[in-house]
Motif scaffolding. Structure first.
Motif, PDB file in Angstrom:
ATOM      1  N   GLY A 155       1.347  -1.227   0.038  1.00  0.00           N
ATOM      2  CA  GLY A 155       0.103  -0.192  -0.167  1.00  0.00           C
ATOM      3  C   GLY A 155       1.356   1.085  -0.301  1.00  0.00           C
ATOM      4  N   ASN A 156       2.430   1.132  -0.436  1.00  0.00           N
ATOM      5  CA  ASN A 156       2.809   2.250  -0.257  1.00  0.00           C
ATOM      6  C   ASN A 156       3.042   2.764  -1.310  1.00  0.00           C
ATOM      7  OD1 ASN A 156       5.454   4.042   0.089  1.00  0.00           O
ATOM      8  ND2 ASN A 156       6.163   2.733   1.706  1.00  0.00           N
ATOM      9  N   GLN A 157       2.619   4.271  -1.349  1.00  0.00           N
ATOM     10  CA  GLN A 157       2.017   4.928  -2.198  1.00  0.00           C
ATOM     11  C   GLN A 157       3.129   5.840  -2.987  1.00  0.00           C
ATOM     12  OE1 GLN A 157      -0.413   8.291  -0.842  1.00  0.00           O
ATOM     13  NE2 GLN A 157      -2.029   6.850  -0.606  1.00  0.00           N
ATOM     14  N   VAL A 158       4.762   5.758  -2.290  1.00  0.00           N
ATOM     15  CA  VAL A 158       6.114   6.048  -2.799  1.00  0.00           C
ATOM     16  C   VAL A 158       6.339   5.031  -3.917  1.00  0.00           C
ATOM     17  CG1 VAL A 158       8.380   6.493  -2.726  1.00  0.00           C
ATOM     18  CG2 VAL A 158       5.868   7.983  -1.175  1.00  0.00           C
ATOM     19  N   ASP A 159       6.461   3.549  -3.756  1.00  0.00           N
ATOM     20  CA  ASP A 159       6.242   2.931  -4.009  1.00  0.00           C
ATOM     21  C   ASP A 159       6.221   0.650  -3.436  1.00  0.00           C
ATOM     22  OD1 ASP A 159       8.348   0.570  -5.254  1.00  0.00           O
ATOM     23  OD2 ASP A 159      10.247   0.391  -3.673  1.00  0.00           O
ATOM     24  N   PRO A 160       5.748   0.721  -4.815  1.00  0.00           N
ATOM     25  CA  PRO A 160       4.452  -0.637  -4.531  1.00  0.00           C
ATOM     26  C   PRO A 160       5.328  -1.467  -4.008  1.00  0.00           C
ATOM     27  CG  PRO A 160       4.925  -0.014  -6.883  1.00  0.00           C
ATOM     28  CD  PRO A 160       5.344   1.017  -6.306  1.00  0.00           C
ATOM     29  N   ASN A 161       6.940  -2.136  -4.608  1.00  0.00           N
ATOM     30  CA  ASN A 161       7.511  -2.991  -4.404  1.00  0.00           C
ATOM     31  C   ASN A 161       8.168  -2.830  -2.787  1.00  0.00           C
ATOM     32  OD1 ASN A 161       7.862  -3.944  -6.650  1.00  0.00           O
ATOM     33  ND2 ASN A 161       8.870  -2.046  -7.540  1.00  0.00           N
ATOM     34  N   ALA A 162       7.392  -1.491  -2.155  1.00  0.00           N
ATOM     35  CA  ALA A 162       8.364  -1.457  -0.616  1.00  0.00           C
ATOM     36  C   ALA A 162       7.849  -2.930   0.558  1.00  0.00           C
ATOM     37  CB  ALA A 162       7.782  -0.245   0.130  1.00  0.00           C
ATOM     38  N   ILE A 163       9.277  -2.883   1.343  1.00  0.00           N
ATOM     39  CA  ILE A 163       9.299  -4.030   2.356  1.00  0.00           C
ATOM     40  C   ILE A 163       9.858  -3.717   2.996  1.00  0.00           C
ATOM     41  CG2 ILE A 163      10.278  -6.142   2.223  1.00  0.00           C
ATOM     42  CD1 ILE A 163      10.620  -6.753  -0.435  1.00  0.00           C
ATOM     43  N   HIS A 164       8.990  -3.424   4.933  1.00  0.00           N
ATOM     44  CA  HIS A 164       9.274  -3.264   6.039  1.00  0.00           C
ATOM     45  C   HIS A 164       9.942  -4.099   6.527  1.00  0.00           C
ATOM     46  CE1 HIS A 164       5.585  -1.022   6.557  1.00  0.00           C
ATOM     47  NE2 HIS A 164       6.134  -0.885   5.997  1.00  0.00           N
ATOM     48  N   VAL A 165      10.996  -3.717   7.109  1.00  0.00           N
ATOM     49  CA  VAL A 165      12.486  -4.353   7.795  1.00  0.00           C
ATOM     50  C   VAL A 165      11.387  -4.262   9.240  1.00  0.00           C
ATOM     51  CG1 VAL A 165      14.165  -4.565   8.720  1.00  0.00           C
ATOM     52  CG2 VAL A 165      14.128  -4.604   7.182  1.00  0.00           C
ATOM     53  N   GLN A 166      11.491  -5.398   9.846  1.00  0.00           N
ATOM     54  CA  GLN A 166      10.796  -5.467  11.289  1.00  0.00           C
ATOM     55  C   GLN A 166      11.109  -6.285  12.344  1.00  0.00           C
ATOM     56  OE1 GLN A 166       7.035  -6.643  11.136  1.00  0.00           O
ATOM     57  NE2 GLN A 166       6.368  -4.747  10.396  1.00  0.00           N
ATOM     58  N   HIS A 167      11.761  -6.252  13.415  1.00  0.00           N
ATOM     59  CA  HIS A 167      12.518  -7.226  15.020  1.00  0.00           C
ATOM     60  C   HIS A 167      10.587  -7.856  15.816  1.00  0.00           C
ATOM     61  CE1 HIS A 167      14.466  -8.485  18.016  1.00  0.00           C
ATOM     62  NE2 HIS A 167      14.943  -9.176  17.796  1.00  0.00           N
ATOM     63  N   GLN A 168      10.768  -8.511  15.973  1.00  0.00           N
ATOM     64  CA  GLN A 168       9.969  -9.055  16.528  1.00  0.00           C
ATOM     65  C   GLN A 168       8.184  -8.310  16.311  1.00  0.00           C
ATOM     66  OE1 GLN A 168      11.674  -9.353  20.384  1.00  0.00           O
ATOM     67  NE2 GLN A 168      12.734 -11.278  19.420  1.00  0.00           N
ATOM     68  N   GLY A 169       7.696  -7.791  15.424  1.00  0.00           N
ATOM     69  CA  GLY A 169       6.505  -7.256  15.108  1.00  0.00           C
ATOM     70  C   GLY A 169       6.976  -5.913  14.803  1.00  0.00           C
ATOM     71  N   VAL A 170       7.862  -5.428  15.449  1.00  0.00           N
ATOM     72  CA  VAL A 170       8.671  -3.764  15.119  1.00  0.00           C
ATOM     73  C   VAL A 170       9.368  -3.471  14.286  1.00  0.00           C
ATOM     74  CG1 VAL A 170       9.904  -2.015  16.544  1.00  0.00           C
ATOM     75  CG2 VAL A 170       9.141  -3.884  18.271  1.00  0.00           C
ATOM     76  N   PHE A 171       8.219  -2.453  13.673  1.00  0.00           N
ATOM     77  CA  PHE A 171       9.030  -1.643  12.407  1.00  0.00           C
ATOM     78  C   PHE A 171      10.066  -1.004  12.292  1.00  0.00           C
ATOM     79  CE2 PHE A 171       8.546   2.086   9.390  1.00  0.00           C
ATOM     80  CZ  PHE A 171       9.102   1.941   8.596  1.00  0.00           C
ATOM     81  N   LEU A 172      10.783  -1.101  11.627  1.00  0.00           N
ATOM     82  CA  LEU A 172      12.313  -0.644  11.736  1.00  0.00           C
ATOM     83  C   LEU A 172      13.384   0.493  11.199  1.00  0.00           C
ATOM     84  CD1 LEU A 172      14.395  -3.557  12.950  1.00  0.00           C
ATOM     85  CD2 LEU A 172      13.766  -1.792  14.319  1.00  0.00           C
ATOM     86  N   GLY A 173      12.074  -0.439   9.425  1.00  0.00           N
ATOM     87  CA  GLY A 173      12.528   0.995   8.612  1.00  0.00           C
ATOM     88  C   GLY A 173      11.983  -0.008   6.946  1.00  0.00           C
ATOM     89  N   TRP A 174      13.350   0.045   6.218  1.00  0.00           N
ATOM     90  CA  TRP A 174      12.592  -0.142   4.607  1.00  0.00           C
ATOM     91  C   TRP A 174      13.696  -0.760   3.818  1.00  0.00           C
ATOM     92  CZ3 TRP A 174      10.491   4.526   6.328  1.00  0.00           C
ATOM     93  CH2 TRP A 174       9.084   4.471   5.686  1.00  0.00           C
ATOM     94  N   ILE A 175      14.106  -1.459   3.623  1.00  0.00           N
ATOM     95  CA  ILE A 175      14.740  -2.435   2.888  1.00  0.00           C
ATOM     96  C   ILE A 175      14.952  -0.921   1.216  1.00  0.00           C
ATOM     97  CG2 ILE A 175      15.125  -3.644   0.452  1.00  0.00           C
ATOM     98  CD1 ILE A 175      15.839  -5.636   3.088  1.00  0.00           C
ATOM     99  N   ALA A 176      16.290  -1.322   0.975  1.00  0.00           N
ATOM    100  CA  ALA A 176      16.732   0.005  -0.238  1.00  0.00           C
ATOM    101  C   ALA A 176      15.780   0.133  -1.482  1.00  0.00           C
ATOM    102  CB  ALA A 176      18.510  -0.078  -0.477  1.00  0.00           C
ATOM    103  N   ARG A 177      14.974   1.023  -1.667  1.00  0.00           N
ATOM    104  CA  ARG A 177      14.935   0.982  -2.964  1.00  0.00           C
ATOM    105  C   ARG A 177      15.375  -0.383  -4.078  1.00  0.00           C
ATOM    106  NH1 ARG A 177      11.343   6.114  -4.907  1.00  0.00           N
ATOM    107  NH2 ARG A 177       9.427   4.753  -6.755  1.00  0.00           N
ATOM    108  N   GLU A 178      16.460   0.033  -4.344  1.00  0.00           N
ATOM    109  CA  GLU A 178      17.807  -0.227  -5.267  1.00  0.00           C
ATOM    110  C   GLU A 178      17.798  -1.680  -5.061  1.00  0.00           C
ATOM    111  OE1 GLU A 178      19.710   3.138  -3.436  1.00  0.00           O
ATOM    112  OE2 GLU A 178      18.702   1.165  -2.934  1.00  0.00           O
ATOM    113  N   ILE A 179      17.208  -2.376  -4.418  1.00  0.00           N
ATOM    114  CA  ILE A 179      17.261  -4.162  -4.091  1.00  0.00           C
ATOM    115  C   ILE A 179      15.690  -4.452  -3.546  1.00  0.00           C
ATOM    116  CG2 ILE A 179      17.948  -4.167  -1.287  1.00  0.00           C
ATOM    117  CD1 ILE A 179      19.235  -6.366  -5.225  1.00  0.00           C
ATOM    118  N   ALA A 180      14.677  -4.107  -3.453  1.00  0.00           N
ATOM    119  CA  ALA A 180      13.182  -3.373  -2.429  1.00  0.00           C
ATOM    120  C   ALA A 180      12.311  -4.849  -4.314  1.00  0.00           C
ATOM    121  CB  ALA A 180      12.290  -2.915  -2.329  1.00  0.00           C
ATOM    122  N   ARG A 181      12.503  -4.558  -5.307  1.00  0.00           N
ATOM    123  CA  ARG A 181      11.925  -4.878  -6.325  1.00  0.00           C
ATOM    124  C   ARG A 181      12.278  -6.768  -6.601  1.00  0.00           C
ATOM    125  NH1 ARG A 181       8.046  -4.160 -11.126  1.00  0.00           N
ATOM    126  NH2 ARG A 181       8.857  -1.976 -10.676  1.00  0.00           N
TER     127      ARG A 181
END
Length: 230
Positions: A155-181
């Motif tokens: 649902g990310n409006q900036v990048d449809p390939n966006a991927i969350h990085v989480q630790h035990q359900g806690v959101f820490l950031g995103w995978i770099a866009r260059e490798i997300a696709r």
């Protein structure tokens, strides 16, 4: 050996990555060039595509790498556009390979017999959006080697390939866009490959020595992604 068995022993999936912000009309023209190689083309807007080469290899009597080079010559000479091409036995391998080709263009073909070893470890540099995650204090507690989770963010409006990085359900950031696709394509495959992620950077030591604010830097945190094919 039958033709089907021969195809199975070769890499027949091509992932084509066009330059970012390519005009829609030029992207359409690139797709037309792909259709000139193979009738089986899947557009991946805004700037990528998948091509199945099984029939094309027989028709053109050429290997997949050669077809990739032919495609580059055509897009450069006819459209003034270079492309990055990955070729492999699966979407995961092909898309990951195209992401590893340096701009402006090139071809990276991965042999099926070497695909598992090639995918075994892929460095992703760096973790994005630590400041915006709001959980840098949680990240500051994690040492190098901590296992993390990848969660699709379609649902990310900036990048449809966006991927969350989480630790035990806690959101820490995103995978770099260059490798997300390529990773998004891998996560969306059925069945999906097993993907393991761990911290390469010792975030805890950085925070203890210099404060959690040092984790906000664009290149402060790196990850290691390990992919086990289906």
């Amino acid at each position: 050996m039958s033709s089907d068995r021969a195809a199975a022993a070769r890499s027949t999936v091509m992932h084509v990555r066009c330059p970012d912000r390519l005009p829609d009309e030029t992207y359409r023209q690139v797709l037309e060039q792909l259709a000139g190689l193979s009738p089986v083309v899947q557009a991946l807007p805004p700037s990528a595509a998948l091509v199945e080469l099984k029939g094309a290899l027989r028709y053109h009597n050429a290997d997949a790498r050669h077809l990739g080079e032919i495609l580059r010559v055509r897009t450069i000479s006819r459209l003034g556009v270079d492309v990055r091409i990955g070729i492999g036995p699966s979407i995961t391998v092909a898309a990951t390979a195209s992401a590893q080709v340096e701009a402006p263009g090139g071809v990276l073909a991965i042999d099926p017999d070497h695909a598992a070893a090639w995918l075994a470890t892929l460095l992703v540099d760096p973790l994005r959006g630590v400041r915006h995650s709001g959980h840098d204090a949680h990240l500051a507690q994690l040492p190098a080697g901590t296992l993390l989770d990848l969660v699709r963010d379609p649902g990310n409006q900036v990048d449809p390939n966006a991927i969350h990085v989480q630790h035990q359900g806690v959101f820490l950031g995103w995978i770099a866009r260059e490798i997300a696709r390529p990773l998004a394509l891998a996560l969306d495959e059925e069945p999906a490959p097993r993907i393991y992620v761990q911290l390469t950077t010792d975030a805890r030591s950085i925070a203890q020595q210099n404060g959690a604010d040092q984790l906000h830097g664009r290149d402060a945190i790196t990850l290691t992604v390990m992919i086990a094919p289906q």
